[in-house]
Design a protein around this motif. Structure first.
Motif, PDB file in Angstrom:
ATOM      1  N   THR A  56      68.888 -22.013  26.661  1.00 26.95           N
ATOM      2  CA  THR A  56      70.253 -21.498  27.607  1.00 26.95           C
ATOM      3  C   THR A  56      71.369 -22.174  27.386  1.00 26.95           C
ATOM      4  O   THR A  56      72.360 -21.958  26.753  1.00 26.95           O
ATOM      5  CB  THR A  56      70.360 -20.659  29.246  1.00 26.95           C
ATOM      6  N   SER A  57      71.127 -23.425  27.794  1.00 31.58           N
ATOM      7  CA  SER A  57      71.705 -25.087  27.046  1.00 31.58           C
ATOM      8  C   SER A  57      72.104 -25.003  25.478  1.00 31.58           C
ATOM      9  O   SER A  57      73.093 -25.845  24.754  1.00 31.58           O
ATOM     10  CB  SER A  57      71.281 -26.475  27.647  1.00 31.58           C
ATOM     11  N   VAL A  58      71.088 -24.678  24.545  1.00 31.31           N
ATOM     12  CA  VAL A  58      70.454 -24.521  23.190  1.00 31.31           C
ATOM     13  C   VAL A  58      72.003 -23.982  22.928  1.00 31.31           C
ATOM     14  O   VAL A  58      72.538 -24.272  21.653  1.00 31.31           O
ATOM     15  CB  VAL A  58      69.551 -24.149  22.759  1.00 31.31           C
ATOM     16  N   ASP A  59      72.203 -22.682  23.531  1.00 31.60           N
ATOM     17  CA  ASP A  59      73.177 -21.570  22.699  1.00 31.60           C
ATOM     18  C   ASP A  59      74.078 -21.772  22.846  1.00 31.60           C
ATOM     19  O   ASP A  59      75.047 -21.945  21.902  1.00 31.60           O
ATOM     20  CB  ASP A  59      72.248 -20.428  23.162  1.00 31.60           C
ATOM     21  N   GLU A  60      74.761 -21.967  24.267  1.00 33.63           N
ATOM     22  CA  GLU A  60      76.679 -23.339  24.364  1.00 33.63           C
ATOM     23  C   GLU A  60      76.387 -24.484  23.420  1.00 33.63           C
ATOM     24  O   GLU A  60      77.376 -24.076  22.829  1.00 33.63           O
ATOM     25  CB  GLU A  60      76.117 -23.198  25.872  1.00 33.63           C
ATOM     26  N   PHE A  61      75.148 -24.694  23.070  1.00 36.07           N
ATOM     27  CA  PHE A  61      76.029 -26.236  22.120  1.00 36.07           C
ATOM     28  C   PHE A  61      75.775 -25.263  20.926  1.00 36.07           C
ATOM     29  O   PHE A  61      76.873 -26.321  19.994  1.00 36.07           O
ATOM     30  CB  PHE A  61      74.470 -26.793  22.439  1.00 36.07           C
ATOM     31  N   LEU A  62      74.801 -24.761  20.491  1.00 35.14           N
ATOM     32  CA  LEU A  62      74.767 -23.849  19.142  1.00 35.14           C
ATOM     33  C   LEU A  62      77.138 -23.183  19.092  1.00 35.14           C
ATOM     34  O   LEU A  62      76.754 -23.502  17.729  1.00 35.14           O
ATOM     35  CB  LEU A  62      73.972 -23.366  18.902  1.00 35.14           C
ATOM     36  N   GLN A  63      77.433 -22.717  19.916  1.00 35.12           N
ATOM     37  CA  GLN A  63      78.457 -22.613  19.783  1.00 35.12           C
ATOM     38  C   GLN A  63      79.406 -23.001  19.885  1.00 35.12           C
ATOM     39  O   GLN A  63      80.626 -23.152  19.270  1.00 35.12           O
ATOM     40  CB  GLN A  63      78.210 -21.175  21.078  1.00 35.12           C
ATOM     41  N   LEU A  64      79.322 -24.588  20.057  1.00 36.68           N
ATOM     42  CA  LEU A  64      80.998 -25.512  19.873  1.00 36.68           C
ATOM     43  C   LEU A  64      80.974 -25.092  17.933  1.00 36.68           C
ATOM     44  O   LEU A  64      79.842 -25.984  17.396  1.00 36.68           O
ATOM     45  CB  LEU A  64      80.057 -26.948  20.173  1.00 36.68           C
ATOM     46  N   PRO A  65      82.269 -25.162  18.114  1.00 37.01           N
ATOM     47  CA  PRO A  65      82.579 -25.495  16.425  1.00 37.01           C
ATOM     48  C   PRO A  65      82.657 -26.126  16.010  1.00 37.01           C
ATOM     49  O   PRO A  65      81.605 -26.477  14.777  1.00 37.01           O
ATOM     50  CB  PRO A  65      84.014 -25.149  17.111  1.00 37.01           C
ATOM     51  N   LEU A  66      82.227 -27.564  16.586  1.00 38.36           N
ATOM     52  CA  LEU A  66      81.730 -29.008  15.779  1.00 38.36           C
ATOM     53  C   LEU A  66      80.399 -29.214  15.275  1.00 38.36           C
ATOM     54  O   LEU A  66      80.239 -29.013  14.080  1.00 38.36           O
ATOM     55  CB  LEU A  66      82.100 -30.240  16.606  1.00 38.36           C
ATOM     56  N   ASN A  67      79.659 -28.623  15.880  1.00 39.17           N
ATOM     57  CA  ASN A  67      78.425 -28.186  16.086  1.00 39.17           C
ATOM     58  C   ASN A  67      77.663 -27.649  14.631  1.00 39.17           C
ATOM     59  O   ASN A  67      77.269 -27.508  13.362  1.00 39.17           O
ATOM     60  CB  ASN A  67      77.274 -27.534  17.180  1.00 39.17           C
ATOM     61  N   GLN A  68      78.392 -26.549  14.705  1.00 39.65           N
ATOM     62  CA  GLN A  68      78.343 -24.825  13.964  1.00 39.65           C
ATOM     63  C   GLN A  68      79.294 -25.377  12.412  1.00 39.65           C
ATOM     64  O   GLN A  68      78.113 -25.088  11.446  1.00 39.65           O
ATOM     65  CB  GLN A  68      79.415 -23.796  14.060  1.00 39.65           C
ATOM     66  N   SER A  70      79.410 -28.840  11.042  1.00 41.64           N
ATOM     67  CA  SER A  70      78.600 -29.738  10.740  1.00 41.64           C
ATOM     68  C   SER A  70      76.764 -29.318  10.818  1.00 41.64           C
ATOM     69  O   SER A  70      75.505 -29.798   9.817  1.00 41.64           O
ATOM     70  CB  SER A  70      77.427 -30.436  12.040  1.00 41.64           C
ATOM     71  N   LEU A  71      76.772 -28.207  11.384  1.00 40.67           N
ATOM     72  CA  LEU A  71      74.964 -27.752  10.871  1.00 40.67           C
ATOM     73  C   LEU A  71      74.780 -26.876   9.434  1.00 40.67           C
ATOM     74  O   LEU A  71      74.311 -26.254   8.641  1.00 40.67           O
ATOM     75  CB  LEU A  71      74.117 -26.284  11.766  1.00 40.67           C
ATOM     76  N   SER A  72      76.079 -25.948   9.299  1.00 36.81           N
ATOM     77  CA  SER A  72      76.698 -25.421   7.775  1.00 36.81           C
ATOM     78  C   SER A  72      76.338 -26.117   6.744  1.00 36.81           C
ATOM     79  O   SER A  72      75.960 -25.874   5.144  1.00 36.81           O
ATOM     80  CB  SER A  72      78.181 -24.767   7.952  1.00 36.81           C
ATOM     81  N   HIS A  73      76.566 -27.850   6.582  1.00 34.31           N
ATOM     82  CA  HIS A  73      75.792 -28.402   5.628  1.00 34.31           C
ATOM     83  C   HIS A  73      74.997 -29.307   5.504  1.00 34.31           C
ATOM     84  O   HIS A  73      74.570 -30.556   4.815  1.00 34.31           O
ATOM     85  CB  HIS A  73      77.525 -30.030   5.457  1.00 34.31           C
ATOM     86  N   ASN A  74      73.657 -29.090   7.060  1.00 34.19           N
ATOM     87  CA  ASN A  74      72.701 -29.462   6.697  1.00 34.19           C
ATOM     88  C   ASN A  74      71.558 -27.909   6.616  1.00 34.19           C
ATOM     89  O   ASN A  74      70.891 -28.340   7.036  1.00 34.19           O
ATOM     90  CB  ASN A  74      73.035 -29.945   7.743  1.00 34.19           C
ATOM     91  N   GLN A  75      71.771 -27.593   5.453  1.00 31.61           N
ATOM     92  CA  GLN A  75      70.751 -26.319   5.391  1.00 31.61           C
ATOM     93  C   GLN A  75      69.340 -26.536   4.885  1.00 31.61           C
ATOM     94  O   GLN A  75      68.381 -25.352   5.973  1.00 31.61           O
ATOM     95  CB  GLN A  75      71.387 -25.234   4.221  1.00 31.61           C
ATOM     96  N   ASN A  76      69.225 -27.323   4.498  1.00 26.62           N
ATOM     97  CA  ASN A  76      67.713 -27.832   3.772  1.00 26.62           C
ATOM     98  C   ASN A  76      67.016 -28.254   5.317  1.00 26.62           C
ATOM     99  O   ASN A  76      65.823 -27.946   5.434  1.00 26.62           O
ATOM    100  CB  ASN A  76      68.241 -29.027   3.230  1.00 26.62           C
ATOM    101  N   GLU A  77      67.672 -28.404   5.924  1.00 23.40           N
ATOM    102  CA  GLU A  77      66.786 -29.806   7.289  1.00 23.40           C
ATOM    103  C   GLU A  77      67.161 -28.422   8.553  1.00 23.40           C
ATOM    104  O   GLU A  77      65.802 -28.165   9.019  1.00 23.40           O
ATOM    105  CB  GLU A  77      67.670 -31.023   8.172  1.00 23.40           C
ATOM    106  N   ILE A  78      67.887 -27.737   9.145  1.00 17.24           N
ATOM    107  CA  ILE A  78      67.558 -26.120   9.315  1.00 17.24           C
ATOM    108  C   ILE A  78      67.045 -25.448   9.304  1.00 17.24           C
ATOM    109  O   ILE A  78      66.173 -24.488   9.720  1.00 17.24           O
ATOM    110  CB  ILE A  78      69.255 -25.796   9.454  1.00 17.24           C
ATOM    111  N   ASN A  79      66.625 -25.219   7.775  1.00 21.59           N
ATOM    112  CA  ASN A  79      65.713 -24.207   6.976  1.00 21.59           C
ATOM    113  C   ASN A  79      64.080 -24.350   7.929  1.00 21.59           C
ATOM    114  O   ASN A  79      63.467 -23.398   8.081  1.00 21.59           O
ATOM    115  CB  ASN A  79      65.848 -24.341   5.493  1.00 21.59           C
ATOM    116  N   GLN A  80      63.970 -25.906   8.163  1.00 21.16           N
ATOM    117  CA  GLN A  80      62.796 -26.561   8.303  1.00 21.16           C
ATOM    118  C   GLN A  80      62.641 -26.823  10.007  1.00 21.16           C
ATOM    119  O   GLN A  80      61.668 -25.386  10.141  1.00 21.16           O
ATOM    120  CB  GLN A  80      62.871 -28.022   8.485  1.00 21.16           C
ATOM    121  N   VAL A  81      64.071 -25.962  10.539  1.00 23.48           N
ATOM    122  CA  VAL A  81      64.416 -25.534  12.301  1.00 23.48           C
ATOM    123  C   VAL A  81      63.915 -23.987  12.656  1.00 23.48           C
ATOM    124  O   VAL A  81      63.112 -23.793  13.015  1.00 23.48           O
ATOM    125  CB  VAL A  81      65.511 -25.693  12.686  1.00 23.48           C
TER     126      VAL A  81
END
Length: 273
Positions: A56-68, A70-81
């Protein structure tokens, strides 16, 4: 239960002042890690509920614009996730299937107990069916664990958000391994292979699954000498206890599964922008 996973020795804080959600995640990860390392006596369902709170906290964390961003620029790593999330969902599904099969077979044994007037053969037959199902369950768990380990393997990452998500998945994997050890039990049949796949020091304290397995094995071995009333009462008591535990764990597991799906969908949506 001691944990073999090596977690990142770093804060998940971003370069600027940490967001309260990030601090909350740090705290939740620390508590979960400590409970696993200390081999606490918390119930399996309690541990799963704690994981649900974490997501539940992770989902809140992922809703933060800054995190979104930063993640959009790390697609290769997130593919692993994302790959790792599939293996976590697989072990959740396999665990729920195992619990459902066990519950159905337990109901068959209970039905045979109520019809004891038809003879002890019915009881021992249902006991054999249940124990055969237990062996099938362990084979399914073994298959999922083989797929789980490589997908969750951690690598050093400089990006805090990516590293956080991998830490959360590693914690989830270890917690699900605790669930697996509860379902598989500590008896010899099929357990040694599962323990090796878990690849950690497994607490082999007896579970209610073990107690039911032991009683049913005993009934099968002594069917010719007759089954006493006290044995029947003990079996009824342990089955009732196990059914309650299965219901609690299954409910907690269903909530965790929904949160895993939600987190995966959030990550996929970030990349669709």
């Amino acid at each position: 239960m001691a944990s073999s996973t090596i977690y990142h020795a770093r804060s998940i804080s971003l370069p600027s002042r940490p967001h309260p959600v990030a601090e909350q995640l740090d705290e939740q990860l620390f508590r979960l890690r400590s409970s696993l390392s200390a081999s606490t006596s918390l119930s399996v369902s309690h541990g799963l509920n704690s994981l649900t709170d974490l997501y539940t906290s992770v989902d809140e964390f992922l809703q933060l614009p800054l995190n979104q961003q930063s993640l959009s620029h790390n697609q290769n790593e997130i593919n692993q996730v994302l790959d790792g999330s599939l293996s976590l969902l697989d072990i959740c599904s396999a665990s729920r299937d195992a619990l459902q099969l066990s519950r159905e077979c337990l109901q068959d044994v209970q039905s045979a107990l109520r019809r004891r007037c038809s003879g002890e053969l019915s009881i021992t037959s249902k006991a054999t069916e249940y124990l055969n199902t237990r062996r099938s369950v362990k084979k399914a768990i073994k298959k999922c664990l083989k797929n789980l380990k490589p997908a969750i393997e951690l690598k050093d990452e400089s990006h805090a958000t990516v590293s956080l998500l991998k830490d959360v998945q590693a914690m989830t994997a270890d917690s699900l391994k605790s669930l697996v050890s509860y379902i598989a039990g500590s008896q010899k049949s099929g357990w040694s292979v599962v323990a090796k796949l878990i690849n950690k020091d497994v607490t082999t304290s007896r579970s209610t699954f073990d107690d039911v397995d032991a009683i049913l094995n005993s009934l099968i071995c002594q069917k010719k000498s007759g089954i006493s009333s006290s044995q029947m009462e003990e079996l009824r008591s342990q089955i009732s206890k196990l059914e309650t535990e299965i219901e609690d764990v299954d409910e907690a597991l269903e909530c965790l599964f929904r949160n895993l799906v939600k987190t995966r969908a959030t990550l996929l949506n970030i990349f669709s922008y």
